[in-house]
Write a protein that holds these residues in place. Structure first.
Motif, PDB file in Angstrom:
ATOM      1  N   ASN A  19      26.133  63.666  -5.023  1.00 41.08           N
ATOM      2  CA  ASN A  19      26.045  62.968  -3.742  1.00 41.08           C
ATOM      3  C   ASN A  19      26.618  61.566  -3.843  1.00 41.08           C
ATOM      4  OD1 ASN A  19      24.849  65.170  -2.558  1.00 41.08           O
ATOM      5  ND2 ASN A  19      22.774  64.388  -2.768  1.00 41.08           N
ATOM      6  N   LEU A  20      26.498  60.933  -4.999  1.00 43.97           N
ATOM      7  CA  LEU A  20      27.011  59.581  -5.174  1.00 43.97           C
ATOM      8  C   LEU A  20      28.523  59.536  -5.363  1.00 43.97           C
ATOM      9  CD1 LEU A  20      24.329  57.855  -7.415  1.00 43.97           C
ATOM     10  CD2 LEU A  20      24.894  57.354  -5.045  1.00 43.97           C
ATOM     11  N   ARG A  21      29.162  60.670  -5.519  1.00 47.00           N
ATOM     12  CA  ARG A  21      30.616  60.693  -5.677  1.00 47.00           C
ATOM     13  C   ARG A  21      31.330  60.457  -4.351  1.00 47.00           C
ATOM     14  NH1 ARG A  21      32.395  62.173 -10.637  1.00 47.00           N
ATOM     15  NH2 ARG A  21      30.927  63.290 -11.950  1.00 47.00           N
ATOM     16  N   GLU A  22      30.605  60.556  -3.242  1.00 44.60           N
ATOM     17  CA  GLU A  22      31.185  60.318  -1.928  1.00 44.60           C
ATOM     18  C   GLU A  22      30.351  59.293  -1.190  1.00 44.60           C
ATOM     19  OE1 GLU A  22      31.719  63.869   0.305  1.00 44.60           O
ATOM     20  OE2 GLU A  22      33.122  64.724  -1.135  1.00 44.60           O
ATOM     21  N   MET A  23      31.024  58.428  -0.432  1.00 37.05           N
ATOM     22  CA  MET A  23      30.338  57.435   0.384  1.00 37.05           C
ATOM     23  C   MET A  23      31.097  57.221   1.668  1.00 37.05           C
ATOM     24  SD  MET A  23      28.695  54.425  -1.874  1.00 37.05           S
ATOM     25  CE  MET A  23      27.669  53.993  -0.486  1.00 37.05           C
ATOM     26  N   HIS A  24      30.346  56.971   2.720  1.00 39.90           N
ATOM     27  CA  HIS A  24      30.882  56.595   4.030  1.00 39.90           C
ATOM     28  C   HIS A  24      29.998  55.451   4.495  1.00 39.90           C
ATOM     29  CE1 HIS A  24      31.897  60.859   3.504  1.00 39.90           C
ATOM     30  NE2 HIS A  24      33.013  60.563   4.159  1.00 39.90           N
ATOM     31  N   VAL A  25      30.536  54.242   4.566  1.00 38.18           N
ATOM     32  CA  VAL A  25      29.673  53.094   4.842  1.00 38.18           C
ATOM     33  C   VAL A  25      30.460  51.962   5.502  1.00 38.18           C
ATOM     34  CG1 VAL A  25      30.020  52.126   2.516  1.00 38.18           C
ATOM     35  CG2 VAL A  25      27.943  51.570   3.782  1.00 38.18           C
ATOM     36  N   ASN A  26      29.798  51.262   6.424  1.00 35.59           N
ATOM     37  CA  ASN A  26      30.367  50.056   7.021  1.00 35.59           C
ATOM     38  C   ASN A  26      30.187  48.905   6.044  1.00 35.59           C
ATOM     39  OD1 ASN A  26      31.207  50.815   9.784  1.00 35.59           O
ATOM     40  ND2 ASN A  26      29.066  51.411   9.966  1.00 35.59           N
ATOM     41  N   LEU A  40      41.977  35.560   5.206  1.00 35.00           N
ATOM     42  CA  LEU A  40      41.236  34.322   5.430  1.00 35.00           C
ATOM     43  C   LEU A  40      39.795  34.604   5.832  1.00 35.00           C
ATOM     44  CD1 LEU A  40      43.925  32.232   7.334  1.00 35.00           C
ATOM     45  CD2 LEU A  40      43.295  32.107   4.913  1.00 35.00           C
ATOM     46  N   ASN A  41      39.588  35.654   6.605  1.00 41.92           N
ATOM     47  CA  ASN A  41      38.262  35.988   7.106  1.00 41.92           C
ATOM     48  C   ASN A  41      37.877  37.401   6.701  1.00 41.92           C
ATOM     49  OD1 ASN A  41      37.888  33.528   8.644  1.00 41.92           O
ATOM     50  ND2 ASN A  41      39.432  34.341  10.045  1.00 41.92           N
ATOM     51  N   TRP A  42      36.576  37.639   6.689  1.00 42.87           N
ATOM     52  CA  TRP A  42      36.075  38.978   6.451  1.00 42.87           C
ATOM     53  C   TRP A  42      36.415  39.858   7.646  1.00 42.87           C
ATOM     54  CZ3 TRP A  42      34.307  40.647   1.969  1.00 42.87           C
ATOM     55  CH2 TRP A  42      33.733  39.747   1.070  1.00 42.87           C
ATOM     56  N   SER A  43      36.712  41.114   7.389  1.00 41.17           N
ATOM     57  CA  SER A  43      36.901  42.112   8.439  1.00 41.17           C
ATOM     58  C   SER A  43      35.795  43.149   8.313  1.00 41.17           C
ATOM     59  CB  SER A  43      38.247  42.829   8.276  1.00 41.17           C
ATOM     60  OG  SER A  43      39.315  41.934   8.404  1.00 41.17           O
ATOM     61  N   LYS A  44      35.217  43.534   9.443  1.00 43.54           N
ATOM     62  CA  LYS A  44      34.254  44.634   9.436  1.00 43.54           C
ATOM     63  C   LYS A  44      35.066  45.914   9.397  1.00 43.54           C
ATOM     64  CE  LYS A  44      30.643  42.117  11.776  1.00 43.54           C
ATOM     65  NZ  LYS A  44      29.743  42.010  12.933  1.00 43.54           N
ATOM     66  N   VAL A  45      34.875  46.701   8.340  1.00 46.76           N
ATOM     67  CA  VAL A  45      35.666  47.915   8.137  1.00 46.76           C
ATOM     68  C   VAL A  45      34.747  49.062   7.721  1.00 46.76           C
ATOM     69  CG1 VAL A  45      37.800  46.670   7.551  1.00 46.76           C
ATOM     70  CG2 VAL A  45      36.191  47.282   5.740  1.00 46.76           C
ATOM     71  N   SER A  59      37.391  51.407  11.567  1.00 43.97           N
ATOM     72  CA  SER A  59      36.030  51.702  12.026  1.00 43.97           C
ATOM     73  C   SER A  59      35.696  53.152  11.686  1.00 43.97           C
ATOM     74  CB  SER A  59      35.906  51.498  13.529  1.00 43.97           C
ATOM     75  OG  SER A  59      36.697  52.465  14.216  1.00 43.97           O
ATOM     76  N   GLU A  60      34.424  53.487  11.839  1.00 47.07           N
ATOM     77  CA  GLU A  60      34.016  54.874  11.642  1.00 47.07           C
ATOM     78  C   GLU A  60      34.698  55.778  12.677  1.00 47.07           C
ATOM     79  OE1 GLU A  60      29.960  57.563  11.106  1.00 47.07           O
ATOM     80  OE2 GLU A  60      29.788  55.454  11.679  1.00 47.07           O
ATOM     81  N   TRP A  61      34.865  55.274  13.902  1.00 41.10           N
ATOM     82  CA  TRP A  61      35.541  56.037  14.948  1.00 41.10           C
ATOM     83  C   TRP A  61      36.964  56.379  14.520  1.00 41.10           C
ATOM     84  CZ3 TRP A  61      39.845  55.856  17.951  1.00 41.10           C
ATOM     85  CH2 TRP A  61      39.882  56.722  19.044  1.00 41.10           C
ATOM     86  N   ASP A  62      37.668  55.413  13.937  1.00 39.95           N
ATOM     87  CA  ASP A  62      39.041  55.667  13.475  1.00 39.95           C
ATOM     88  C   ASP A  62      39.053  56.731  12.384  1.00 39.95           C
ATOM     89  OD1 ASP A  62      40.968  53.832  14.885  1.00 39.95           O
ATOM     90  OD2 ASP A  62      39.482  52.376  14.205  1.00 39.95           O
ATOM     91  N   TYR A  63      38.083  56.665  11.478  1.00 34.96           N
ATOM     92  CA  TYR A  63      38.002  57.678  10.410  1.00 34.96           C
ATOM     93  C   TYR A  63      37.813  59.064  11.013  1.00 34.96           C
ATOM     94  CZ  TYR A  63      35.707  60.603   6.908  1.00 34.96           C
ATOM     95  OH  TYR A  63      35.346  61.644   6.099  1.00 34.96           O
ATOM     96  N   GLN A  64      36.947  59.181  12.003  1.00 33.37           N
ATOM     97  CA  GLN A  64      36.654  60.484  12.599  1.00 33.37           C
ATOM     98  C   GLN A  64      37.755  60.976  13.530  1.00 33.37           C
ATOM     99  OE1 GLN A  64      32.830  59.735  14.381  1.00 33.37           O
ATOM    100  NE2 GLN A  64      31.748  60.073  12.451  1.00 33.37           N
ATOM    101  N   ASN A  65      38.397  60.069  14.253  1.00 34.20           N
ATOM    102  CA  ASN A  65      39.364  60.467  15.277  1.00 34.20           C
ATOM    103  C   ASN A  65      40.824  60.262  14.896  1.00 34.20           C
ATOM    104  OD1 ASN A  65      37.522  61.216  17.579  1.00 34.20           O
ATOM    105  ND2 ASN A  65      36.747  59.195  17.047  1.00 34.20           N
ATOM    106  N   ARG A  66      41.077  59.356  13.979  1.00 32.84           N
ATOM    107  CA  ARG A  66      42.451  59.096  13.527  1.00 32.84           C
ATOM    108  C   ARG A  66      42.471  58.954  12.004  1.00 32.84           C
ATOM    109  NH1 ARG A  66      43.888  54.520  18.001  1.00 32.84           N
ATOM    110  NH2 ARG A  66      42.139  53.519  16.998  1.00 32.84           N
ATOM    111  N   PRO A  67      42.146  60.025  11.296  1.00 37.59           N
ATOM    112  CA  PRO A  67      42.011  59.940   9.834  1.00 37.59           C
ATOM    113  C   PRO A  67      43.283  59.551   9.090  1.00 37.59           C
ATOM    114  CG  PRO A  67      41.944  62.221  10.563  1.00 37.59           C
ATOM    115  CD  PRO A  67      41.927  61.373  11.797  1.00 37.59           C
ATOM    116  N   ASP A  68      44.442  59.667   9.740  1.00 40.19           N
ATOM    117  CA  ASP A  68      45.698  59.289   9.086  1.00 40.19           C
ATOM    118  C   ASP A  68      45.983  57.798   9.187  1.00 40.19           C
ATOM    119  OD1 ASP A  68      46.118  61.922   8.369  1.00 40.19           O
ATOM    120  OD2 ASP A  68      47.296  62.371  10.157  1.00 40.19           O
ATOM    121  N   GLU A  69      45.226  57.069   9.994  1.00 44.48           N
ATOM    122  CA  GLU A  69      45.447  55.631  10.167  1.00 44.48           C
ATOM    123  C   GLU A  69      44.570  54.847   9.187  1.00 44.48           C
ATOM    124  OE1 GLU A  69      45.737  54.120  14.105  1.00 44.48           O
ATOM    125  OE2 GLU A  69      46.619  55.973  14.847  1.00 44.48           O
TER     126      GLU A  69
END
Length: 145
Positions: A19-26, A40-45, A59-69
């Motif tokens: 289970n620790l071999r995979e992670m999905h986290v903000n 220069l600044n932190w980005s929320k990713v 974002s998590e939305w991009d991962y789910q809806n646009r996994p190639d980006e």
């Protein structure tokens, strides 16, 4: 009283490792170039570690809806590791002073390691879980000083 056999305990321990071999986290992230932090600044990713790859999405939305980006990607092979974490106080993230636990995904070099991506989180357990996940995927021990 329920007794759990040694074999079941070992299977459970192995499942936890898998289970620790995979992670999905903000997380918070900063980009690096030639080993130097260039953001220069932190980005929320959104960080995804799976299939032995370290991927950063907007974002998590991009991962789910646009996994190639993918914003940043690194193969988690034997040439990568996590640096030790450091606690730093930042104000830019939340508008008030807050501790962030920061560390780097590093490329292992023959002379020195090169910083590839800076990771920040306000939760020490999240930081340590990400570091452990990187370690399990690369089999490189995180250095402790």
């Amino acid at each position: 009283t329920i007794l759990i056999s040694k074999e079941v305990k070992e299977q459970n321990a192995m499942a936890n490792v898998n289970n620790l071999r995979e992670m999905h986290v903000n997380i918070l992230g900063k980009f690096c170039n030639l080993g130097v932090v260039t953001s220069l600044n932190w980005s929320k990713v959104f960080l995804v570690i799976e299939d032995r790859k370290f991927r950063v999405y907007l974002s998590e939305w991009d991962y789910q809806n646009r996994p190639d980006e993918i914003m940043f990607e690194a193969p988690l092979d034997g040439e990568f590791c996590a640096s030790p974490w450091k606690r730093k106080e930042y104000e830019e993230v939340s508008g008030h002073r807050q501790d962030e636990f920061c560390f780097y995904l590093e490329h292992v070099g023959s002379v020195a390691n090169t910083k590839m991506f800076k990771i920040g989180t306000d939760n020490i357990q999240t930081a340590e879980s990400i570091m452990r996940c990187i370690e399990l995927n690369t089999r490189n021990r995180t250095k402790s000083f």
